[in-house]
Design an enzyme around this catalytic site. Sequence first.
Site, mmCIF file in Angstrom:
data_model
loop_
_atom_site.group_PDB
_atom_site.id
_atom_site.type_symbol
_atom_site.label_atom_id
_atom_site.label_comp_id
_atom_site.label_asym_id
_atom_site.label_seq_id
_atom_site.Cartn_x
_atom_site.Cartn_y
_atom_site.Cartn_z
ATOM 1 N N ASN A 127 0.835 -1.206 0.000
ATOM 2 C CA ASN A 127 0.000 0.000 0.000
ATOM 3 C C ASN A 127 0.866 1.251 0.000
ATOM 4 O O ASN A 127 1.954 1.271 0.564
ATOM 5 C CB ASN A 127 -0.972 -0.010 1.193
ATOM 6 N N PHE A 131 -1.745 8.197 4.239
ATOM 7 C CA PHE A 131 -2.545 8.831 5.307
ATOM 8 C C PHE A 131 -3.785 9.538 4.752
ATOM 9 O O PHE A 131 -4.069 10.703 5.100
ATOM 10 C CB PHE A 131 -1.716 9.831 6.121
ATOM 11 N N SER A 195 5.580 5.144 8.748
ATOM 12 C CA SER A 195 4.963 4.858 7.452
ATOM 13 C C SER A 195 5.941 5.218 6.348
ATOM 14 O O SER A 195 6.534 6.301 6.371
ATOM 15 C CB SER A 195 3.680 5.664 7.278
ATOM 16 N N ASN A 197 5.067 5.937 3.410
ATOM 17 C CA ASN A 197 4.318 6.635 2.359
ATOM 18 C C ASN A 197 4.143 8.132 2.589
ATOM 19 O O ASN A 197 3.400 8.782 1.863
ATOM 20 C CB ASN A 197 2.951 5.979 2.179
ATOM 21 N N THR A 198 4.784 8.667 3.617
ATOM 22 C CA THR A 198 4.807 10.118 3.831
ATOM 23 C C THR A 198 6.271 10.528 3.807
ATOM 24 O O THR A 198 7.081 9.992 4.578
ATOM 25 C CB THR A 198 4.148 10.483 5.178
ATOM 26 N N LYS A 237 5.384 3.724 17.100
ATOM 27 C CA LYS A 237 5.373 2.640 16.102
ATOM 28 C C LYS A 237 6.575 2.776 15.180
ATOM 29 O O LYS A 237 6.782 3.835 14.580
ATOM 30 C CB LYS A 237 4.081 2.693 15.297
ATOM 31 N N ASN A 266 5.788 -1.452 11.399
ATOM 32 C CA ASN A 266 5.002 -0.979 10.270
ATOM 33 C C ASN A 266 5.349 -1.841 9.036
ATOM 34 O O ASN A 266 6.038 -2.853 9.155
ATOM 35 C CB ASN A 266 5.323 0.507 10.015
HETATM 36 C C1 LIG Z 1 -3.668 -0.745 3.538
HETATM 37 C C2 LIG Z 1 -2.849 -0.498 4.762
HETATM 38 C C3 LIG Z 1 -2.915 0.733 5.393
HETATM 39 C C4 LIG Z 1 -2.154 0.973 6.536
HETATM 40 N N1 LIG Z 1 -2.255 2.187 7.158
HETATM 41 C C5 LIG Z 1 -1.568 2.411 8.306
HETATM 42 C C6 LIG Z 1 -1.729 3.628 9.011
HETATM 43 O O1 LIG Z 1 -2.480 4.511 8.619
HETATM 44 N N2 LIG Z 1 -1.003 3.785 10.153
HETATM 45 C C7 LIG Z 1 -0.165 2.822 10.648
HETATM 46 O O2 LIG Z 1 0.438 3.018 11.712
HETATM 47 N N3 LIG Z 1 -0.027 1.641 10.002
HETATM 48 C C8 LIG Z 1 -0.704 1.423 8.857
HETATM 49 N N4 LIG Z 1 -0.568 0.224 8.219
HETATM 50 C C9 LIG Z 1 0.395 -0.767 8.737
HETATM 51 C C10 LIG Z 1 -0.278 -1.816 9.620
HETATM 52 O O3 LIG Z 1 -0.847 -1.236 10.754
HETATM 53 C C11 LIG Z 1 0.745 -2.891 10.037
HETATM 54 O O4 LIG Z 1 1.740 -2.277 10.828
HETATM 55 C C12 LIG Z 1 1.416 -3.570 8.864
HETATM 56 O O5 LIG Z 1 0.504 -3.781 7.812
HETATM 57 C C13 LIG Z 1 2.039 -4.921 9.244
HETATM 58 O O6 LIG Z 1 1.060 -5.797 9.747
HETATM 59 P P1 LIG Z 1 0.353 -6.949 8.850
HETATM 60 O O7 LIG Z 1 1.446 -7.710 8.176
HETATM 61 O O8 LIG Z 1 -0.467 -7.730 9.820
HETATM 62 O O9 LIG Z 1 -0.502 -6.217 7.859
HETATM 63 C C14 LIG Z 1 -1.312 -0.037 7.055
HETATM 64 C C15 LIG Z 1 -1.261 -1.284 6.414
HETATM 65 C C16 LIG Z 1 -2.005 -1.524 5.293
HETATM 66 C C17 LIG Z 1 -1.917 -2.864 4.624
#
Ligand SMILES: Cc1cc2nc3c(=O)[nH]c(=O)nc-3n(C[C@H](O)[C@H](O)[C@H](O)COP(=O)(O)O)c2cc1C
Length: 374
Positions: A127, A131, A195, A197-198, A237, A266
């Site tokens: 992704n 934000f 993140s 992406n920022t 985080k 993350n």
């Molecule tokens: C589509 C998407 C959007 C995410 N948006 C955020 C976010 O806004 N803030 C954040 O701290 N982590 C965000 N994450 C990261 C997740 O909270 C998590 O840390 C990461 O996906 C690893 O866990 P997983 O393998 O179980 O997905 C996002 C992940 C995905 C897939």
Amino acid sequence: MGAAASDGRPRLTYQRVLYPLARSFLFSLDPEVAHDLTLTKLDHAAAFGLTRLVAARITDLPVRAMGLDFRNPVGLAAGMDKNAAHVDALGSFGFGHIEAGTVTPLPQPGNPKPRLFRLIPAQALINRMGFNNDGVERFVANVRRQTAFRSHGGILGLNIGKNAATPIERAVDDYVLGLRAVYPHADYVTVNISSPNTKDLRSLQGERELVALLRALADERHRLEDRHQDRVPLAIKIAPDLEDSAIPALADVLVREGVDGVIATNTTIARDAVRGLKHADEAGGLSGGPLRQRSTEVVQRLAEHLQGRLPIIAVGGIVDAADAAEKIRAGAALVQIYTGFIYRGPQLVGECVEAIRRDRATTGAAGRQRSRAA
Ligand SMILES: Cc1cc2nc3c(=O)[nH]c(=O)nc-3n(C[C@H](O)[C@H](O)[C@H](O)COP(=O)(O)O)c2cc1C
């Protein structure tokens, strides 16, 4: 939920039957369309009484961490409910905690679409949402409307970030604004500095930048604590892409500056584990199966260095129950899931709780002690 029946055979829950069907439909849609549709339908279900199931669905396996009592150690990771508009509906799936956000002070659209991709053979996502959210004012209004999950003992974490338009040198201002706005409504607050992406966000993990950010947040928290007569825990985080050698120093800063918990990790910018797969070269953060090992390594390194001084919330690549138990064995007090929830459905929540329960029973008091670091 999805636990073994008394005769030892897996119980045939509606989730086991219905989720694979729902998933094949949802996976035929664009990932972001599927995401929005699912949350809207969940809200409709909530309106027809689903939220009354919240209490029944939360399986108890108590954990105390960051000074809070969690009904069970399995939470929903940030990013699924960016505007905190679906907490009660998502709560009906049995999570012990839900982390809403990331929210930024002002509304922002995020990156252009498409910005979410499935890597199905790897049970992974990439992704670059950036934000996208409705801003902290709407976020807080949404939180205030959602009462069922918390009234049944669910813990609500609120995750804050910076607006894309705010220069990185002014990032502290955005976090302070965010903290001030969400503080009275949160069980804990997560500061997201990881993140991918920022632009430049992850540079806030550097020692100098991190100390400056944490001191500003600590000052603000003192004021908020006085005003609200409540000390809300702060978690940070972090990214999985930190150098191993940077982890102990970062952990020391968190302890020294009075942070209450660390969330690891993350998404990753690494692609080694998915080379050759469709969408592997899309820019953004990779989550799900291919992230599991690195994420667990970060948890392990943190745990070895921290020796219980801070609780660790492990997230990254939990796609089955054994993965959740592995994170607890690596030293985490709590786990969170996101991508696994998309691929495996709601039954994963209960399966993870049960796997951790079984592990606790066999690892005994030492493991319990470690996993309860508060
Ligand atoms: C589509 C998407 C959007 C995410 N948006 C955020 C976010 O806004 N803030 C954040 O701290 N982590 C965000 N994450 C990261 C997740 O909270 C998590 O840390 C990461 O996906 C690893 O866990 P997983 O393998 O179980 O997905 C996002 C992940 C995905 C897939």
